[in-house]
Design a protein around this motif. Structure first.
Motif, PDB file in Angstrom:
ATOM      1  N   PHE A  79       0.821  -1.207   0.000  1.00  0.00           N
ATOM      2  CA  PHE A  79       0.000   0.000   0.000  1.00  0.00           C
ATOM      3  C   PHE A  79       0.858   1.263   0.000  1.00  0.00           C
ATOM      4  CE2 PHE A  79      -3.406  -2.605   2.297  1.00  0.00           C
ATOM      5  CZ  PHE A  79      -4.127  -2.831   1.141  1.00  0.00           C
ATOM      6  N   MET A  80       1.904   1.251   0.814  1.00  0.00           N
ATOM      7  CA  MET A  80       2.785   2.429   0.910  1.00  0.00           C
ATOM      8  C   MET A  80       3.489   2.688  -0.426  1.00  0.00           C
ATOM      9  SD  MET A  80       2.991   3.765   4.134  1.00  0.00           S
ATOM     10  CE  MET A  80       4.626   4.042   4.741  1.00  0.00           C
ATOM     11  N   GLU A  81       4.002   1.644  -1.041  1.00  0.00           N
ATOM     12  CA  GLU A  81       4.699   1.794  -2.319  1.00  0.00           C
ATOM     13  C   GLU A  81       3.737   2.260  -3.410  1.00  0.00           C
ATOM     14  OE1 GLU A  81       7.918   1.783  -2.818  1.00  0.00           O
ATOM     15  OE2 GLU A  81       8.306   1.228  -0.739  1.00  0.00           O
ATOM     16  N   TYR A  82       2.515   1.725  -3.385  1.00  0.00           N
ATOM     17  CA  TYR A  82       1.524   2.140  -4.371  1.00  0.00           C
ATOM     18  C   TYR A  82       1.207   3.627  -4.206  1.00  0.00           C
ATOM     19  CZ  TYR A  82      -2.791   2.750  -6.920  1.00  0.00           C
ATOM     20  OH  TYR A  82      -3.747   3.224  -7.782  1.00  0.00           O
ATOM     21  N   ALA A  83       0.980   4.069  -2.973  1.00  0.00           N
ATOM     22  CA  ALA A  83       0.663   5.485  -2.725  1.00  0.00           C
ATOM     23  C   ALA A  83       1.814   6.378  -3.188  1.00  0.00           C
ATOM     24  CB  ALA A  83       0.363   5.711  -1.247  1.00  0.00           C
ATOM     25  N   TYR A  84       3.039   5.967  -2.907  1.00  0.00           N
ATOM     26  CA  TYR A  84       4.203   6.762  -3.315  1.00  0.00           C
ATOM     27  C   TYR A  84       4.311   6.806  -4.849  1.00  0.00           C
ATOM     28  CZ  TYR A  84       8.922   8.489  -3.824  1.00  0.00           C
ATOM     29  OH  TYR A  84      10.021   9.237  -4.188  1.00  0.00           O
ATOM     30  N   ALA A  85       4.143   5.656  -5.492  1.00  0.00           N
ATOM     31  CA  ALA A  85       4.212   5.612  -6.957  1.00  0.00           C
ATOM     32  C   ALA A  85       3.097   6.459  -7.574  1.00  0.00           C
ATOM     33  CB  ALA A  85       4.116   4.167  -7.444  1.00  0.00           C
ATOM     34  N   TYR A  86       1.925   6.413  -6.982  1.00  0.00           N
ATOM     35  CA  TYR A  86       0.791   7.213  -7.449  1.00  0.00           C
ATOM     36  C   TYR A  86       1.155   8.700  -7.363  1.00  0.00           C
ATOM     37  CZ  TYR A  86      -4.096   8.740  -7.873  1.00  0.00           C
ATOM     38  OH  TYR A  86      -5.262   9.327  -8.287  1.00  0.00           O
ATOM     39  N   LYS A  87       1.755   9.084  -6.248  1.00  0.00           N
ATOM     40  CA  LYS A  87       2.154  10.484  -6.056  1.00  0.00           C
ATOM     41  C   LYS A  87       3.147  10.915  -7.127  1.00  0.00           C
ATOM     42  CE  LYS A  87       5.181  11.889  -2.828  1.00  0.00           C
ATOM     43  NZ  LYS A  87       5.754  12.312  -1.535  1.00  0.00           N
ATOM     44  N   ILE A  88       4.167  10.137  -7.326  1.00  0.00           N
ATOM     45  CA  ILE A  88       5.211  10.489  -8.291  1.00  0.00           C
ATOM     46  C   ILE A  88       4.648  10.572  -9.703  1.00  0.00           C
ATOM     47  CG2 ILE A  88       7.374   9.709  -9.346  1.00  0.00           C
ATOM     48  CD1 ILE A  88       7.574  10.877  -6.448  1.00  0.00           C
ATOM     49  N   PHE A  89       3.817   9.627 -10.080  1.00  0.00           N
ATOM     50  CA  PHE A  89       3.278   9.598 -11.433  1.00  0.00           C
ATOM     51  C   PHE A  89       2.294  10.741 -11.679  1.00  0.00           C
ATOM     52  CE2 PHE A  89       0.292   8.208 -14.710  1.00  0.00           C
ATOM     53  CZ  PHE A  89       1.179   7.924 -15.738  1.00  0.00           C
ATOM     54  N   TYR A  90       1.345  10.927 -10.770  1.00  0.00           N
ATOM     55  CA  TYR A  90       0.265  11.883 -11.031  1.00  0.00           C
ATOM     56  C   TYR A  90       0.596  13.325 -10.675  1.00  0.00           C
ATOM     57  CZ  TYR A  90      -2.788   8.123 -12.367  1.00  0.00           C
ATOM     58  OH  TYR A  90      -3.344   7.063 -13.029  1.00  0.00           O
ATOM     59  N   MET A  91       1.634  13.570  -9.898  1.00  0.00           N
ATOM     60  CA  MET A  91       2.006  14.954  -9.578  1.00  0.00           C
ATOM     61  C   MET A  91       2.377  15.716 -10.839  1.00  0.00           C
ATOM     62  SD  MET A  91       3.886  15.079  -5.824  1.00  0.00           S
ATOM     63  CE  MET A  91       5.344  15.740  -6.503  1.00  0.00           C
ATOM     64  N   ARG A  92       2.875  15.025 -11.828  1.00  0.00           N
ATOM     65  CA  ARG A  92       3.273  15.683 -13.072  1.00  0.00           C
ATOM     66  C   ARG A  92       2.091  15.934 -13.999  1.00  0.00           C
ATOM     67  NH1 ARG A  92       7.335  11.419 -14.908  1.00  0.00           N
ATOM     68  NH2 ARG A  92       6.000  10.210 -13.591  1.00  0.00           N
ATOM     69  N   LEU A  93       1.020  15.162 -13.816  1.00  0.00           N
ATOM     70  CA  LEU A  93      -0.087  15.211 -14.764  1.00  0.00           C
ATOM     71  C   LEU A  93      -1.276  16.046 -14.296  1.00  0.00           C
ATOM     72  CD1 LEU A  93      -0.126  11.428 -15.742  1.00  0.00           C
ATOM     73  CD2 LEU A  93       0.999  13.311 -16.930  1.00  0.00           C
ATOM     74  N   ASN A  94      -1.520  16.078 -13.019  1.00  0.00           N
ATOM     75  CA  ASN A  94      -2.720  16.706 -12.473  1.00  0.00           C
ATOM     76  C   ASN A  94      -2.363  17.861 -11.549  1.00  0.00           C
ATOM     77  OD1 ASN A  94      -4.294  14.750 -13.727  1.00  0.00           O
ATOM     78  ND2 ASN A  94      -4.273  13.413 -11.945  1.00  0.00           N
ATOM     79  N   SER A  95      -3.381  18.436 -10.988  1.00  0.00           N
ATOM     80  CA  SER A  95      -3.218  19.445  -9.957  1.00  0.00           C
ATOM     81  C   SER A  95      -2.475  18.836  -8.772  1.00  0.00           C
ATOM     82  CB  SER A  95      -4.605  19.931  -9.514  1.00  0.00           C
ATOM     83  OG  SER A  95      -4.591  20.397  -8.204  1.00  0.00           O
ATOM     84  N   LEU A  96      -1.448  19.513  -8.303  1.00  0.00           N
ATOM     85  CA  LEU A  96      -0.651  19.022  -7.180  1.00  0.00           C
ATOM     86  C   LEU A  96      -1.520  18.816  -5.948  1.00  0.00           C
ATOM     87  CD1 LEU A  96       2.144  18.376  -5.983  1.00  0.00           C
ATOM     88  CD2 LEU A  96       2.339  20.792  -5.420  1.00  0.00           C
ATOM     89  N   SER A  97      -2.347  19.786  -5.658  1.00  0.00           N
ATOM     90  CA  SER A  97      -3.218  19.717  -4.486  1.00  0.00           C
ATOM     91  C   SER A  97      -4.159  18.523  -4.555  1.00  0.00           C
ATOM     92  CB  SER A  97      -3.987  21.030  -4.373  1.00  0.00           C
ATOM     93  OG  SER A  97      -5.020  20.926  -3.471  1.00  0.00           O
TER      94      SER A  97
END
Length: 139
Positions: free
Chosen positions: A16-34
């Motif tokens: 779960f932790m790795e998934y959340a971190y990977a999600y953060k890294i991937f989507y921070m570039r594509l969507n609204s940071l907030s």
């Protein structure tokens, strides 16, 4: 021999932790940071529920989740230029989560080990980003 899930010690919280971190890294570039960080905090909250049930509320696994939640607030304050009240809210939420992690970690490790040093360092980064941006906002 049965090969069901009960035969394995799968560290679901790590997944779960790795998934959340990977999600953060991937989507921070594509969507609204907030928005992305709010979604990541929701994933971490689910992870926290799992770790609390599996290990108890005052485990190193739960402390790690609180640290990662704190990190999402540090992430949003890095380069933050929005409303000062929102900035203060993000800062306070980061501090609350880092303090929970520090309290659990220091109790379990009796103030020994590099994990506590790392926590204090990332908490210091939160202060640095918040204060640095506040100074820039005044000029």
């Amino acid at each position: 021999m049965k090969n069901d899930e009960s035969n394995f010690d799968i560290p679901y919280e790590r997944i779960f932790m790795e998934y959340a971190y990977a999600y953060k890294i991937f989507y921070m570039r594509l969507n609204s940071l907030s928005q992305t960080l709010e979604e990541v905090r929701n994933l971490y909250s689910q992870t926290l529920n799992f770790t609390n049930k599996k290990y108890g509320q005052k485990s190193l696994a739960s402390a790690a989740v609180y640290r990662n939640i704190g990190n999402t607030y540090t992430d949003i304050l890095l380069g933050f230029t929005g409303n000062i009240d929102l900035k203060i809210y993000f800062f306070n939420q980061g501090i609350i989560n880092y303090n929970k992690s520090i309290k659990i970690t220091s109790t379990i490790l009796q103030n020994k080990g590099s994990a506590l040093s790392t926590l204090l360092f990332v908490k210091g980064l939160l202060y640095e980003y918040a204060l640095k941006m506040t100074a820039h906002m005044r000029h």
